[in-house]
Enzyme design. Sequence first.
Site, PDB file in Angstrom:
ATOM      1  N   SER A 155      -7.940  67.002 102.484  1.00 40.53           N
ATOM      2  CA  SER A 155      -7.559  68.537 102.664  1.00 40.53           C
ATOM      3  C   SER A 155      -6.243  68.825 102.249  1.00 40.53           C
ATOM      4  CB  SER A 155      -8.119  68.900 104.130  1.00 40.53           C
ATOM      5  OG  SER A 155      -7.285  68.013 105.155  1.00 40.53           O
ATOM      6  N   ASP A 411      -2.582  73.636 114.344  1.00 39.94           N
ATOM      7  CA  ASP A 411      -2.618  72.886 112.933  1.00 39.94           C
ATOM      8  C   ASP A 411      -1.061  72.466 112.654  1.00 39.94           C
ATOM      9  OD1 ASP A 411      -2.801  71.816 110.605  1.00 39.94           O
ATOM     10  OD2 ASP A 411      -4.117  73.266 109.797  1.00 39.94           O
ATOM     11  N   HIS A 414      -1.423  70.869 107.989  1.00 39.72           N
ATOM     12  CA  HIS A 414      -1.569  71.493 106.762  1.00 39.72           C
ATOM     13  C   HIS A 414      -0.594  72.526 106.725  1.00 39.72           C
ATOM     14  CE1 HIS A 414      -5.729  70.031 107.561  1.00 39.72           C
ATOM     15  NE2 HIS A 414      -5.767  69.784 106.449  1.00 39.72           N
TER      16      HIS A 414
END
Length: 435
Positions: A155, A411, A414
Site C-alpha cells: 500500500s 495511520d 502511510h
Amino acid sequence: MKLKVFSVSKIHKNVFLIKLFSAILITGLAFSLFIFHSSDFSPVFASVTGRFEARFLPPKVIVPENEDLIPQDIEIEKCNLFAGKWIPDSSGPTYTNSSCGNLIDGHQNCITNGRPDLDFLYWKWKPHDCLLPRFDPRKFLQLMRNKSWAFIGDSIVRNHVESLLCMLYMVEEPVEVYHDKEYKSKRWHFPIHNLTISNIWSPFLVQAAIFEDSNGVSSAAVQLHLDKLDETWTSLMPTLDYAIISTGKWYLKAAVYHENAKPVGCHICPEKSRLEELGFDHAYNASLRNVMDFIADETNRKGTVFFRTSTPDHFQNGEWHNGGTCRQTEPVSDEEAEMKNVHKILRGLEIGQFERAVREKTGEDGGGGGGGNVKLLDFTGMLLTRPDGHPGAYRAFRPFDKDKNAKVQNDCLHWCLPGPIDYLNDVILETIVNG
C-alpha cells in the site's frame, strides 16, 4: 450670457478631470496593495464543501541565504541524493488535494479529511552536497513518451504511484484503463505521451495466500512460499521500461513459511503448531534473495529496475491496532530521529541482499546505489525525519465533527497527499536524468 454658459461648462470639465485623476490614483494604490499581500497566500485548496479557499501560509521561517546552495569548499565526485535535510519551502506542493480528480485514496486525503494544520506542506528535501531540482511533470512526460512504468508492492507503493499521478495530472490527465476485481492493481494511460503507469499489488513479492478483510483483520496466518516469486509482477518485467519495487512491513504478520512446497517454519506461529518459530527476518531475507537475484539478471527484464527500501512508520504509545498515534506537526533533525529496531532490520536486509545480488550478477559494486540498470532507492532515512507527514487521526473524513474526544484509529504508516512522499519523485527524476 454666453460667457456664463462657457464658465459653468469649464468648471464641470475641471471637476470631471479631478475625479478621473483621483480614481486612477485609488485604483493604482489598491492594485499595489493586492500584489503586496498576494505573496502571503498559499496554493488554493478545496474545502470539504467543494468550494475553493485561499489559505494563508504558516508563519514564515527565516532561512539563511545559502541554505539551498552547495558549500563552496566541498569537492563532489557524486552527489548522494539520499543524504540531506528538510528545509522550509514557501512555495508549497505542486498540486492540491483536489487538483487530480479522484486519484488520491480517501485515507491519504488529509486536508479533505479535516487535518487542521498545513505546516507539513511547506518543506522540501535538500541533499547536503548538491541541488535537487523540483519535479518537472512536463519534463518527465516528455522523457517517458512511449514508455511503460510499474510500481510493484504494497500500500505504500500505491501511496507513491498516486503521488506521481497527481503531479503529472498538472500537465495531462491520465485515463484509468484497467483495474482488478478488488481495485488493488490498476493501470493508467497518458494518451498524449503514450505513457503507461501500472500499480501492481504484490505485498510480499513472493507467492502468498492471504486471509485478510478490507480492514486488515486476518482470519488465519498467511501461507508464504519463500522460494516462489509472485508471477503477477515477474511476468510483466520483460515489457517494462521502468519498475519500482518495494515491500517490507507485510513480513511482520503472522505467517507459515513454505519452501519446496513444504512448511518449514513460521512467525507468530498458529496455536498447536509444531513448526519452528523462524522469525520474520528469516523469511524476509530468503524472499529478498530470490527477488534480488531475479531483478539483477538482465535476461529477466527489459529496462531499469529500482528497488526502494521500506519506509518507517512513526507510531508512538502503541501500534496500528492498539492506540498508536503520531501528533507531530513538523520535521525532526537527524539527531532527534530514532529508527526502530524493526526498521533497522528491514533496511539492513534490503541493502545487504541488493549489494550481494548486484555484485554476483553484474560484477559491479552495488554499494554506490546500484549497477547498470538495477538501482537502489534508499529513502528510509529521508522519510524517518518526517513524522509530521502521516494522516494520523485524519485517515477518515472529519473524525471529530460529532465528538471532539472521539477515539479513532491513527495511520502513522502511510503519507498524506500532498506530502513528503512527493519528494521521492524529485529524487527519482534526477536519478534518471543524471544517473
